[in-house]
Design a protein around this motif. Sequence first.
Motif, PDB file in Angstrom:
ATOM      1  N   ARG A   2      -4.640   7.196  -2.027  1.00  0.00           N
ATOM      2  CA  ARG A   2      -4.060   5.855  -1.982  1.00  0.00           C
ATOM      3  C   ARG A   2      -3.705   5.440  -3.409  1.00  0.00           C
ATOM      4  O   ARG A   2      -4.580   5.149  -4.223  1.00  0.00           O
ATOM      5  CB  ARG A   2      -5.036   4.871  -1.344  1.00  0.00           C
ATOM      6  CG  ARG A   2      -4.475   3.473  -1.185  1.00  0.00           C
ATOM      7  CD  ARG A   2      -5.230   2.654  -0.155  1.00  0.00           C
ATOM      8  NE  ARG A   2      -4.973   3.119   1.203  1.00  0.00           N
ATOM      9  CZ  ARG A   2      -5.205   2.398   2.297  1.00  0.00           C
ATOM     10  NH1 ARG A   2      -5.685   1.168   2.191  1.00  0.00           N
ATOM     11  NH2 ARG A   2      -4.963   2.887   3.492  1.00  0.00           N
ATOM     12  N   PRO A  22       6.559   2.200   0.958  1.00  0.00           N
ATOM     13  CA  PRO A  22       5.143   1.856   1.121  1.00  0.00           C
ATOM     14  C   PRO A  22       4.666   2.146   2.537  1.00  0.00           C
ATOM     15  O   PRO A  22       5.439   2.088   3.501  1.00  0.00           O
ATOM     16  CB  PRO A  22       5.111   0.355   0.819  1.00  0.00           C
ATOM     17  CG  PRO A  22       6.488  -0.123   1.129  1.00  0.00           C
ATOM     18  CD  PRO A  22       7.413   1.002   0.810  1.00  0.00           C
ATOM     19  N   ARG A  23       3.392   2.448   2.629  1.00  0.00           N
ATOM     20  CA  ARG A  23       2.790   2.644   3.953  1.00  0.00           C
ATOM     21  C   ARG A  23       2.642   1.308   4.659  1.00  0.00           C
ATOM     22  O   ARG A  23       2.827   1.213   5.878  1.00  0.00           O
ATOM     23  CB  ARG A  23       1.432   3.324   3.793  1.00  0.00           C
ATOM     24  CG  ARG A  23       0.680   3.517   5.097  1.00  0.00           C
ATOM     25  CD  ARG A  23      -0.631   4.248   4.885  1.00  0.00           C
ATOM     26  NE  ARG A  23      -1.385   4.360   6.112  1.00  0.00           N
ATOM     27  CZ  ARG A  23      -2.531   5.019   6.238  1.00  0.00           C
ATOM     28  NH1 ARG A  23      -3.056   5.627   5.182  1.00  0.00           N
ATOM     29  NH2 ARG A  23      -3.174   5.068   7.388  1.00  0.00           N
ATOM     30  N   GLU A  24       2.309   0.277   3.891  1.00  0.00           N
ATOM     31  CA  GLU A  24       2.135  -1.065   4.445  1.00  0.00           C
ATOM     32  C   GLU A  24       2.631  -2.070   3.420  1.00  0.00           C
ATOM     33  O   GLU A  24       2.775  -1.769   2.229  1.00  0.00           O
ATOM     34  CB  GLU A  24       0.654  -1.351   4.758  1.00  0.00           C
ATOM     35  CG  GLU A  24       0.036  -0.426   5.782  1.00  0.00           C
ATOM     36  CD  GLU A  24      -1.464  -0.655   5.917  1.00  0.00           C
ATOM     37  OE1 GLU A  24      -1.988  -1.547   5.222  1.00  0.00           O
ATOM     38  OE2 GLU A  24      -2.102   0.069   6.695  1.00  0.00           O
ATOM     39  N   THR A  75       0.852  -1.187   0.000  1.00  0.00           N
ATOM     40  CA  THR A  75       0.000   0.000   0.000  1.00  0.00           C
ATOM     41  C   THR A  75       0.887   1.235   0.000  1.00  0.00           C
ATOM     42  O   THR A  75       1.797   1.362   0.818  1.00  0.00           O
ATOM     43  CB  THR A  75      -0.915   0.021   1.238  1.00  0.00           C
ATOM     44  OG1 THR A  75      -1.786  -1.122   1.190  1.00  0.00           O
ATOM     45  CG2 THR A  75      -1.755   1.287   1.280  1.00  0.00           C
ATOM     46  N   VAL A  76       0.613   2.129  -0.946  1.00  0.00           N
ATOM     47  CA  VAL A  76       1.330   3.406  -1.031  1.00  0.00           C
ATOM     48  C   VAL A  76       0.293   4.518  -0.988  1.00  0.00           C
ATOM     49  O   VAL A  76      -0.670   4.511  -1.764  1.00  0.00           O
ATOM     50  CB  VAL A  76       2.161   3.504  -2.330  1.00  0.00           C
ATOM     51  CG1 VAL A  76       2.764   4.905  -2.466  1.00  0.00           C
ATOM     52  CG2 VAL A  76       3.260   2.444  -2.340  1.00  0.00           C
ATOM     53  N   GLN A  77       0.512   5.463  -0.088  1.00  0.00           N
ATOM     54  CA  GLN A  77      -0.427   6.558   0.068  1.00  0.00           C
ATOM     55  C   GLN A  77       0.321   7.877   0.140  1.00  0.00           C
ATOM     56  O   GLN A  77       1.340   8.000   0.822  1.00  0.00           O
ATOM     57  CB  GLN A  77      -1.277   6.362   1.334  1.00  0.00           C
ATOM     58  CG  GLN A  77      -2.396   7.378   1.472  1.00  0.00           C
ATOM     59  CD  GLN A  77      -3.497   6.879   2.394  1.00  0.00           C
ATOM     60  OE1 GLN A  77      -3.680   5.680   2.554  1.00  0.00           O
ATOM     61  NE2 GLN A  77      -4.246   7.799   2.990  1.00  0.00           N
TER      62      GLN A  77
END
Length: 254
Positions: free
Chosen positions: A15, A53-55, A8-10
Motif C-alpha cells: 500500500r 487509485p484503488r480507492e 489509496t494506491v496499492q
Amino acid sequence: MLEAHALTVQVGPHRLLDTVDIVAPPGHVTVVIGPNGAGKSTLFHALAGGVLPREGSIALFSRQLRDWPAAALARQRAVLTQNPSLGFDFQTDEVVRLGRIPHARDANRDDDIVKAALATVGLGDLSKRRYLTLSGGEKQRVHIARALAQIWDASPRARCLMLDEPTVNLDFAQKKVALEAVRAIARDGGTVLVVLHELNLAAQFADRLVLLASGRVVAEGPPREVLTPQALEHAYGAPATVFTHPHDGRPVVL
C-alpha cells in the motif's frame, strides 16, 4: 482547487498511499514533503491522473478529475514530472512552444507567450540556443517555462500548476528565480502543488506543507506548524532541531 479524499494506491501487497486526504487551495503554494519512500511521487502521479487509485476521489476545481475532457484539462493544468528529458535538439523557444499545443494556433500570440515565459524563468537571452547544449539547470528552467506557457491563457483562478522536484539541478540563484515564477501563479489566485525534498527550501517557499510518511499524511498546515522536531522525527526517524529565521520568522531545520 485540487483535492483528494481517502486516496489509496496499492501495488500488489504494498500500500503506497493509505487513505490520504489533501487539499491544495487556490492562491496558495502547497508543498508535499517527506522522506524517501514516503509516497510523495505516488501521490503526485495519482493527483495528476497518471496512477489509478484503488480507492478515493480526486477533484480539480470541484470537478472529478476523471470527468475532465483531456483538451480542456491541458489548457488549465500543467504537470511537470521529475527529471523531464528531451532527446531532440530543438531550439529553446521551440521546447517552450510545446506548451502551446492544447491551444488554438495564433503564431504571434504564441511567440509573445513563449518569450514572456522564458523571461519569467530568466532565460530570455537563450531562446535560440539548442536545447541539448544547455546545462542541466537551464534545461530544467526551460521545462518550467513550458509548463507556464501551457496555462498562460487560463484565467488566474482557473490555473493549476503541478511540479515534482522542480529545483533539481538548479543552483541557489536559479532556485529563487524558478520558485518566484511559480509563486506568481499562486499570487494571482492559481492552484500550485509542488513536491520538494529540501525542507528549508520548502519552508521558505510554501504557504502550506503536507508531510507524508509511510504513505500517510502525518502533518499539514503552515510551515511553522508542520516543521516541528516531533513531526520531523516521527516522519524521518532522526532528531531535528528547528530554529526561527531572524528575518522572516519561518522555520529553519538543522
